[in-house]
Design a protein around this motif. Structure first.
Motif, short mmCIF file in Angstrom:
data_model
loop_
_atom_site.label_atom_id
_atom_site.label_comp_id
_atom_site.label_asym_id
_atom_site.label_seq_id
_atom_site.Cartn_x
_atom_site.Cartn_y
_atom_site.Cartn_z
N VAL A 146 9.66 8.06 -7.22
CA VAL A 146 8.78 7.03 -7.98
C VAL A 146 7.38 7.92 -8.76
CG1 VAL A 146 7.40 5.28 -8.24
CG2 VAL A 146 9.27 5.19 -6.36
N PHE A 147 7.36 7.66 -10.08
CA PHE A 147 6.36 8.45 -10.75
C PHE A 147 5.64 7.40 -11.64
CE2 PHE A 147 9.95 11.46 -10.33
CZ PHE A 147 9.20 12.39 -9.87
N ARG A 156 0.80 -1.10 0.07
CA ARG A 156 0.04 -0.04 0.09
C ARG A 156 0.92 1.31 -0.02
NH1 ARG A 156 -3.30 -3.56 3.01
NH2 ARG A 156 -5.37 -3.90 2.29
N THR A 157 0.26 2.38 -0.61
CA THR A 157 1.09 3.55 -0.86
C THR A 157 0.20 4.61 -1.21
OG1 THR A 157 3.05 4.81 -1.68
CG2 THR A 157 1.75 3.05 -2.99
N VAL A 158 0.60 5.91 -1.35
CA VAL A 158 -0.36 7.02 -1.85
C VAL A 158 0.27 7.57 -3.12
CG1 VAL A 158 -1.45 9.02 -1.02
CG2 VAL A 158 -1.14 7.10 0.50
N VAL A 159 -0.71 7.77 -4.16
CA VAL A 159 0.00 8.61 -5.25
C VAL A 159 -0.69 10.05 -5.35
CG1 VAL A 159 0.04 6.81 -6.73
CG2 VAL A 159 -2.09 7.75 -6.75
N GLU A 160 -0.06 10.90 -5.54
CA GLU A 160 -0.29 12.29 -5.55
C GLU A 160 -0.03 13.30 -6.79
OE1 GLU A 160 2.51 13.88 -2.63
OE2 GLU A 160 1.30 13.57 -1.08
N GLY A 161 -1.14 13.98 -7.14
CA GLY A 161 -0.84 14.92 -8.21
C GLY A 161 0.12 15.90 -8.13
N ILE A 162 0.77 16.18 -9.27
CA ILE A 162 1.90 17.21 -9.22
C ILE A 162 1.58 18.23 -10.29
CG2 ILE A 162 3.70 15.73 -8.51
CD1 ILE A 162 4.68 15.48 -11.28
N GLY A 191 21.23 9.19 -1.17
CA GLY A 191 21.56 10.69 -0.37
C GLY A 191 20.17 11.08 -0.21
N GLN A 192 19.17 10.87 -0.74
CA GLN A 192 17.70 11.20 -0.41
C GLN A 192 17.13 10.41 0.53
OE1 GLN A 192 16.73 14.27 -1.33
NE2 GLN A 192 18.79 14.58 -2.64
N PRO A 193 16.23 11.05 1.37
CA PRO A 193 15.57 10.08 2.33
C PRO A 193 14.50 9.02 1.62
CG PRO A 193 14.73 12.14 2.45
CD PRO A 193 15.82 12.28 1.67
N LYS A 236 0.49 17.87 -13.47
CA LYS A 236 0.96 17.59 -14.93
C LYS A 236 -0.38 16.66 -15.18
CE LYS A 236 5.85 18.31 -14.99
NZ LYS A 236 7.29 17.63 -15.14
N ILE A 237 -1.01 16.65 -16.25
CA ILE A 237 -2.09 15.72 -16.43
C ILE A 237 -1.61 14.48 -16.63
CG2 ILE A 237 -2.06 15.97 -19.28
CD1 ILE A 237 -4.92 16.36 -16.82
N ASN A 238 -0.33 13.93 -17.20
CA ASN A 238 0.07 12.55 -17.46
C ASN A 238 1.03 11.92 -16.42
OD1 ASN A 238 1.79 14.33 -18.31
ND2 ASN A 238 2.61 13.10 -20.25
N VAL A 239 1.11 12.61 -15.42
CA VAL A 239 2.19 12.32 -14.28
C VAL A 239 1.51 12.29 -12.83
CG1 VAL A 239 4.55 12.77 -13.32
CG2 VAL A 239 4.05 13.18 -15.81
N LEU A 240 1.94 11.23 -12.19
CA LEU A 240 1.53 11.08 -10.73
C LEU A 240 2.74 10.77 -10.06
CD1 LEU A 240 -1.66 9.17 -10.86
CD2 LEU A 240 -1.59 11.34 -10.30
N LYS A 241 2.87 11.03 -8.79
CA LYS A 241 4.18 10.84 -7.76
C LYS A 241 3.70 9.91 -6.71
CE LYS A 241 8.04 12.99 -5.30
NZ LYS A 241 8.57 14.14 -5.14
N LEU A 242 4.42 9.02 -6.34
CA LEU A 242 4.19 8.31 -4.97
C LEU A 242 4.96 8.82 -3.89
CD1 LEU A 242 3.68 6.06 -7.31
CD2 LEU A 242 4.46 4.29 -5.76
N SER A 243 4.17 9.12 -2.71
CA SER A 243 4.80 9.98 -1.83
C SER A 243 5.36 8.84 -0.77
CB SER A 243 3.54 10.67 -1.25
OG SER A 243 2.54 9.80 -0.61
N HIS A 244 6.48 9.59 -0.31
CA HIS A 244 7.13 9.11 0.72
C HIS A 244 7.67 7.39 0.64
CE1 HIS A 244 5.21 12.31 2.43
NE2 HIS A 244 6.56 12.46 2.91
N VAL A 245 8.07 6.99 -0.67
CA VAL A 245 8.46 5.52 -0.89
C VAL A 245 9.90 5.18 -0.30
CG1 VAL A 245 8.80 4.01 -2.75
CG2 VAL A 245 7.25 6.01 -2.85
#
Length: 277
Positions: free
Chosen positions: A249-250, A188-194, A243-245, A196-205
């Motif tokens: 993921v898009f 399970r995870t969460v996707v967020e809008g950024i 180097g990033q926490p 852009k009409i054709n792109v979503l981002k998975l948060s805190h992966v």
């Protein structure tokens, strides 16, 4: 200075004489039939020309009627197709569930009891807001936060419901977040809008999360807004920088958000609402 012309009396005499000759020739000579045939041949093109406007009008009327009938049938087929697509999406989800033996004894299948087709009236799209307006509202029984899909997958949810129109907040809007799970492994995870009409981002992966390019994301059913099992997006890009926490993921939405015209608004059934409580 003045030309001599044939008198009207002489003209009339000649015309009458020719008519008598033709009548007698037609009755008493074998060539009468040939004369009639020749005259019919000469007159036939004139008959066709005289009848041409009627034929053109008749053809145009038939073509217009056929075109209107085809448009009506096409609209009916599109509405039928989008309703069937909603059912197919649920059937695919239930098939996956059965393959993984996740159905519990005595539990009921999770699907919506009620749905309604809506048409997009206008589109409001800019980097800060992705919304569309549909031709349904409170008079159709709609309320805020209801899920909206197209024939491919999840589109968004209702906001600002009026009496005859409502706004749909798309999943790509910067304020929208959708609880999902990876169909392959149920993570399970969460996707967020950024924006852009054709792109979503998975948060805190987390970097250790089992996610792959090509993974299909479906609604998880958490949060009480979206029914479980509707396609949302496909993972298209993964960047793991230690180097990033978190990993970057898009995903690409499965719904055709840039060309939606007919949508389906869903109701959660009572069992789902009780389960969320």
């Amino acid at each position: 200075m003045f030309e001599k012309t044939i008198s009207l009396q002489l003209r009339l005499f000649v015309a009458v004489l020719l008519s008598i000759v033709l009548i007698l020739g037609d009755r008493y000579t074998k060539g009468g039939e040939n004369i009639r045939t020749s005259l019919n041949t000469l007159v036939s093109p004139l008959i066709y020309v005289a009848n041409l406007p009627y034929e053109v009008f008749s053809f145009s009327a038939k073509s217009l009627h056929t075109r209107e009938q085809l448009q009506t049938e096409n609209e009916a087929l599109k509405k039928k197709q989008i309703l069937q697509s909603e059912q197919i999406q649920q059937y695919e989800f239930l098939a996956k569930e059965n393959q993984k033996l996740r159905a519990l004894m005595g539990s009921s299948s999770k699907h919506t009891n009620r749905k309604i087709i809506a048409q997009v009236l206008s589109v409001h799209s800019n980097p800060y807001s992705h919304q569309v307006v549909i031709n349904r509202g409170t008079t159709d029984g709609l309320s805020e936060s209801q899920a909206v899909i197209d024939d491919m997958g999840l589109v968004g949810q209702l906001t600002k419901v009026g009496s005859t129109t409502s706004r749909v907040l798309l999943i790509t809007d910067t304020t929208h977040a959708t609880p999902v799970r990876i169909l392959r492994n149920d993570v399970r995870t969460v996707v967020e809008g950024i924006g852009k009409i054709n792109v979503l981002k998975l948060s805190h992966v987390p970097h250790s999360l089992d996610v792959r390019i090509g993974d299909v994301l479906v609604t998880s059913g958490l949060g009480g807004t979206f029914p479980e099992g509707y396609p949302v997006a496909v993972i298209t890009e993964i960047t793991r920088d230690e180097g990033q926490p978190f990993a970057q993921v898009f995903a690409e939405p499965i719904a055709q958000l840039d060309r939606i015209r007919l949508l389906v608004v869903l109701w959660l059934n009572q069992q789902e609402l009780m389960g969320d409580d």
